[in-house]
Design an enzyme around this catalytic site. Structure first.
Site, PDB file in Angstrom:
ATOM      1  N   HIS A 115       2.788  -1.137   4.865  1.00 36.18           N
ATOM      2  CA  HIS A 115       1.609  -0.294   4.680  1.00 36.18           C
ATOM      3  C   HIS A 115       1.239   0.488   5.931  1.00 36.18           C
ATOM      4  O   HIS A 115       0.625   1.550   5.839  1.00 36.18           O
ATOM      5  CB  HIS A 115       0.418  -1.148   4.227  1.00 36.18           C
ATOM      6  CG  HIS A 115      -0.077  -2.112   5.266  1.00 36.18           C
ATOM      7  ND1 HIS A 115       0.457  -3.374   5.433  1.00 36.18           N
ATOM      8  CD2 HIS A 115      -1.054  -2.000   6.205  1.00 36.18           C
ATOM      9  CE1 HIS A 115      -0.175  -3.994   6.418  1.00 36.18           C
ATOM     10  NE2 HIS A 115      -1.091  -3.186   6.901  1.00 36.18           N
ATOM     11  N   HIS A 180      -9.149  -4.679  16.216  1.00 39.91           N
ATOM     12  CA  HIS A 180      -9.124  -5.559  15.052  1.00 39.91           C
ATOM     13  C   HIS A 180      -8.277  -6.788  15.362  1.00 39.91           C
ATOM     14  O   HIS A 180      -7.381  -6.749  16.190  1.00 39.91           O
ATOM     15  CB  HIS A 180      -8.652  -4.849  13.784  1.00 39.91           C
ATOM     16  CG  HIS A 180      -7.237  -4.353  13.763  1.00 39.91           C
ATOM     17  ND1 HIS A 180      -6.665  -3.596  14.758  1.00 39.91           N
ATOM     18  CD2 HIS A 180      -6.267  -4.496  12.821  1.00 39.91           C
ATOM     19  CE1 HIS A 180      -5.420  -3.282  14.436  1.00 39.91           C
ATOM     20  NE2 HIS A 180      -5.148  -3.834  13.271  1.00 39.91           N
TER      21      HIS A 180
END
Length: 314
Positions: A115, A180
């Site tokens: 992805h 993140h």
């Protein structure tokens, strides 16, 4: 000639998480702006800098950089599965150009991309085979990491090649980051089962992939609720780095170390290496102007979420 750029955060949680309606609308608006920018530019060639999340690259052989002569989407998190339209001849020329400028880069005649590479192509073009695309893998998860200076030099070498293509309109994509810390296993702390995945977890069963993805989805829900133990987002770190990219002077990134990046912005903040490479490539092609910048810290996506567009002035 001109070169254009889109850098953007990706998230496997797009379509799986449920952020507030206002946040979702803002993200979709940023995607729409980036799409309009790309449609107006109408690229004939894309160079995509992207990481991998132990779906295509593993510790059995983990290069810092790799240029794909052929690439296949693995179909994780509902993204497209199948071949990208990779111009093998151009990819080979690029790899040779980079090697001749003293940047050691691996090549793959059957790169598998997840992805991280696929999501921007789907968002910007509506598919993974709409525009000829050269995928460039930049390791952003697996220690040891090369220096940020080395990443910048990779981008500069690639940008030099792109500037020589008088017959192409090139779009550079940088996919990843910003701050993140999703639940990606780390070799030093992983158990035997996780190490087996990190070593060679290619082509998992549907059940194994679903279980792995569900762990990320569950962590995102806990993070949004304030109960997860992962490192928090760091909007100040994110926006300061975006300001460096907008300035056109990337030299400050050379001082960034893997240890401090992880401490400040999470273990997956190393994905910003794709942004460094992309902006370095753009800058090597000529002075540039940032035309759009978007940022939101989005806990539901476990991401400091950014989008930037830019193009050279030529």
């Amino acid at each position: 000639m001109t070169v254009a750029l889109v850098t953007m955060s990706h998230s496997p949680l797009l379509g799986y998480a449920d952020p507030p309606a206002e946040v979702n609308a803002a993200v979709q608006g940023a995607f729409s702006t980036a799409r309009a920018f790309v449609e107006e530019y109408d690229p004939t060639l894309v160079v995509s800098f992207a990481p991998d999340h132990y779906n295509g690259f593993f510790y059995d052989l983990m290069p810092p950089f790799c240029i794909g002569y052929e690439a296949l989407g693995v179909g994780d998190y509902g993204t497209a599965e199948g071949p990208l339209d990779v111009p093998a001849g151009r990819a080979g020329e690029l790899a040779q150009w980079v090697a001749e400028r003293d940047i050691d880069v691996a090549v793959s005649r059957r790169m598998e991309v997840d992805h991280g590479a696929v999501q921007p192509l789907e968002i910007l073009f509506g598919g993974i085979d709409r525009v000829p695309t050269i995928p460039v893998f930049v390791n952003g998860v697996a220690r040891p990491f090369v220096t940020m200076r080395r990443v910048r030099r990779l981008g500069e070498a690639i940008g030099g090649y792109l500037a020589s293509l008088e017959d192409e309109r090139v779009l550079v994509i940088g996919s990843g980051g910003l701050s993140h810390d999703p639940p990606v296993p780390q070799w030093a702390t992983a158990d035997d089962a996780a190490r087996a995945l990190l070593l060679n977890g290619r082509h998992p069963t549907a059940a194994a992939r679903d279980a792995r993805q569900q762990r990320v989805i569950d962590t995102a829900k806990a993070f949004a609720a304030g109960t997860a133990t992962i490192r928090d987002l760091n909007p100040a770190w994110d926006t300061a780095l975006m300001a460096v990219f907008a300035s056109g002077d990337l030299s400050p990134v050379d001082a960034m170390t893997p240890e401090q990046m992880a401490e400040d912005a999470g273990n997956s903040a190393h994905e910003v290496r794709t942004w460094v490479a992309a902006f370095a490539a753009l800058g090597a092609a000529g002075p540039y102007d940032v035309t759009y910048s978007f940022y939101r810290p989005i806990r539901e996506y476990i991401a400091g979420f950014g989008v930037m567009t830019a193009r050279t002035a030529g």
